[in-house]
Design an enzyme around this catalytic site. Structure first.
Site, mmCIF file in Angstrom:
data_model
loop_
_atom_site.group_PDB
_atom_site.id
_atom_site.type_symbol
_atom_site.label_atom_id
_atom_site.label_comp_id
_atom_site.label_asym_id
_atom_site.label_seq_id
_atom_site.Cartn_x
_atom_site.Cartn_y
_atom_site.Cartn_z
ATOM 1 N N ARG A 190 5.354 -20.146 3.253
ATOM 2 C CA ARG A 190 5.539 -20.788 1.945
ATOM 3 C C ARG A 190 4.871 -19.984 0.837
ATOM 4 O O ARG A 190 5.295 -20.034 -0.311
ATOM 5 C CB ARG A 190 4.985 -22.215 1.972
ATOM 6 C CG ARG A 190 5.864 -23.201 2.723
ATOM 7 C CD ARG A 190 5.510 -24.641 2.402
ATOM 8 N NE ARG A 190 4.146 -24.962 2.765
ATOM 9 C CZ ARG A 190 3.773 -25.426 3.946
ATOM 10 N NH1 ARG A 190 4.685 -25.603 4.898
ATOM 11 N NH2 ARG A 190 2.512 -25.705 4.212
ATOM 12 N N LEU A 250 11.151 -24.544 3.040
ATOM 13 C CA LEU A 250 12.214 -25.356 3.625
ATOM 14 C C LEU A 250 12.802 -26.366 2.643
ATOM 15 O O LEU A 250 13.874 -26.912 2.876
ATOM 16 C CB LEU A 250 11.695 -26.096 4.863
ATOM 17 C CG LEU A 250 11.463 -25.226 6.101
ATOM 18 C CD1 LEU A 250 10.701 -25.989 7.160
ATOM 19 C CD2 LEU A 250 12.793 -24.733 6.661
ATOM 20 N N LYS A 273 12.487 -36.331 13.470
ATOM 21 C CA LYS A 273 12.778 -35.358 14.523
ATOM 22 C C LYS A 273 14.149 -35.614 15.149
ATOM 23 O O LYS A 273 14.901 -34.676 15.443
ATOM 24 C CB LYS A 273 11.682 -35.414 15.596
ATOM 25 C CG LYS A 273 10.355 -34.827 15.135
ATOM 26 C CD LYS A 273 10.495 -33.367 14.755
ATOM 27 C CE LYS A 273 9.187 -32.706 14.417
ATOM 28 N NZ LYS A 273 9.366 -31.294 14.004
ATOM 29 N N VAL A 322 6.449 -32.017 24.453
ATOM 30 C CA VAL A 322 5.533 -33.159 24.424
ATOM 31 C C VAL A 322 4.279 -32.700 23.676
ATOM 32 O O VAL A 322 4.324 -31.719 22.942
ATOM 33 C CB VAL A 322 5.233 -33.644 25.858
ATOM 34 C CG1 VAL A 322 6.481 -34.257 26.498
ATOM 35 C CG2 VAL A 322 4.705 -32.503 26.739
#
Length: 347
Positions: A36, A66, A163, A189
């Protein structure tokens, strides 16, 4: 660099991204990473050096965000592969869940559009276990890649929604794209393993706080665990294996541990910290009650007391992936924090 296969890795300062870059450089790839702000370059280079990389000549940087269209076409120019671990930083203090969901979807689509335009061969998207398990209160068999979070159920945390919906958006994009772009996803996970700096992922904070004596009792939460080095290696295998195109891969050791199990692993491995580590468990019902008035507990409450068994059979069979144990990953997390001075030795 011109003779090397170029891989774009988004969000180079991230936990999974930095380990992925490290392994790609070790394997002889050229890596262009997005940041960024270019001021992060020095920090990323230091992390890689902490991971024992000495030759950074194959690494370059480009400033992108993004949440903005600027520079994504330039970022993908000349790339053969893209690995996309970056995600807009979630806020736990949101006023509306769209603040978490919309940037995640938009970010994935920006990366895919630019990749398709640049004729990238394959994108490997870092999705999450959160796109698999949520909304399945009656689950009795281990979660696999065939499972998708059921967002029609109540009390799904916006992070899990973000997600799920961003991964769904990625698959929908590929289904309608005619550029030949391929997609694979990796759904980790809880990610443990060696941190490369004091700027580490949220899943590792529990280790730091346990060792520091900040957690007196742990919530009744079970989870799968996986080492970041194995998550990175799975991304790279999924990037190149012909069998991985169009596939999801659950990154898990296949073991399920409670938070108390994690504390006990640390207690056995680091006896000098034993007095700092929790021995009591807060029941799921208590956590859910406390979360009513404490938004910071809502994510923990959403998984407290829920089934969390997972299978890694697909990644092992299809890609011959062999992760190290959850215990080794947890110990490696703690050892790296001690080595970097993030956690001070107990007195």
């Amino acid at each position: 660099m011109s003779n090397k296969t170029l891989v774009v890795v988004t969000g180079g300062s991230g936990f999974i991204a930095s380990h992925t870059i490290l392994q790609l450089l070790q394997q002889g790839y050229a890596v262009r990473t997005t940041v960024r702000n270019l001021s992060k370059n020095k920090h990323i280079k230091q992390m890689l050096k902490n991971g024992d990389i000495t030759d950074l000549s194959g690494l370059s940087f480009i400033e992108t965000d993004l949440t903005d269209d600027a520079h994504w076409d330039e970022a993908m120019t000349g790339a053969t592969y893209v690995i996309h671990p970056a995600s807009p930083t979630p806020t736990l203090n949101f006023k509306d869940e769209s603040e978490m969901i919309d940037p995640a979807i938009d970010g994935v689509l920006r990366v895919l559009r630019a990749s398709a335009k640049a004729h990238v061969k394959r994108v490997v998207l870092t999705s999450a276990y959160g796109a698999i398990f949520a909304g399945h209160r009656d689950q009795t068999t281990p979660f696999t890649e065939e499972d998708w979070s059921d967002l029609t159920q109540p009390n799904i945390h916006p992070y899990q929604k973000s997600k799920t919906l961003s991964e769904r958006a990625a698959w929908d994009f590929i289904a309608n794209d005619d550029s030949g772009l391929e997609l694979a996803t990796v759904n980790p996970v809880a990610v443990m393993g060696p941190v490369l700096s004091a700027d580490y992922s949220h899943s590792n904070i529990q280790i730091q706080e346990m060792l520091a004596g900040k957690i007196k009792a742990v919530p009744e939460v079970d989870s799968g665990y996986v080492d970041v080095r194995d998550v990175a290696s799975l991304h790279i295998i999924a990037m190149t294996s012909p069998k991985a195109a169009g596939q999801r891969f659950l990154a898990t050791t296949g073991e399920t541990l409670s938070f108390l199990d994690v504390a006990n692993i640390l207690r056995d491995a680091f006896p000098t910290f034993a007095s700092n580590l929790p021995t009591k468990v807060i029941p799921a019902a208590v956590i859910r009650q406390q979360a009513i008035n404490d938004p910071m507990l809502k994510m923990v409450a959403s998984v407290a007391g829920t089934y969390a068994e997972t299978s890694n059979a697909k990644a092992k069979k299809l890609l011959h992936w062999q992760p190290r144990s959850a215990k080794d990953a947890i110990i490696a997390t703690a050892q790296s924090m001690i080595d970097l001075g993030i956690v001070k030795p107990a007195k």
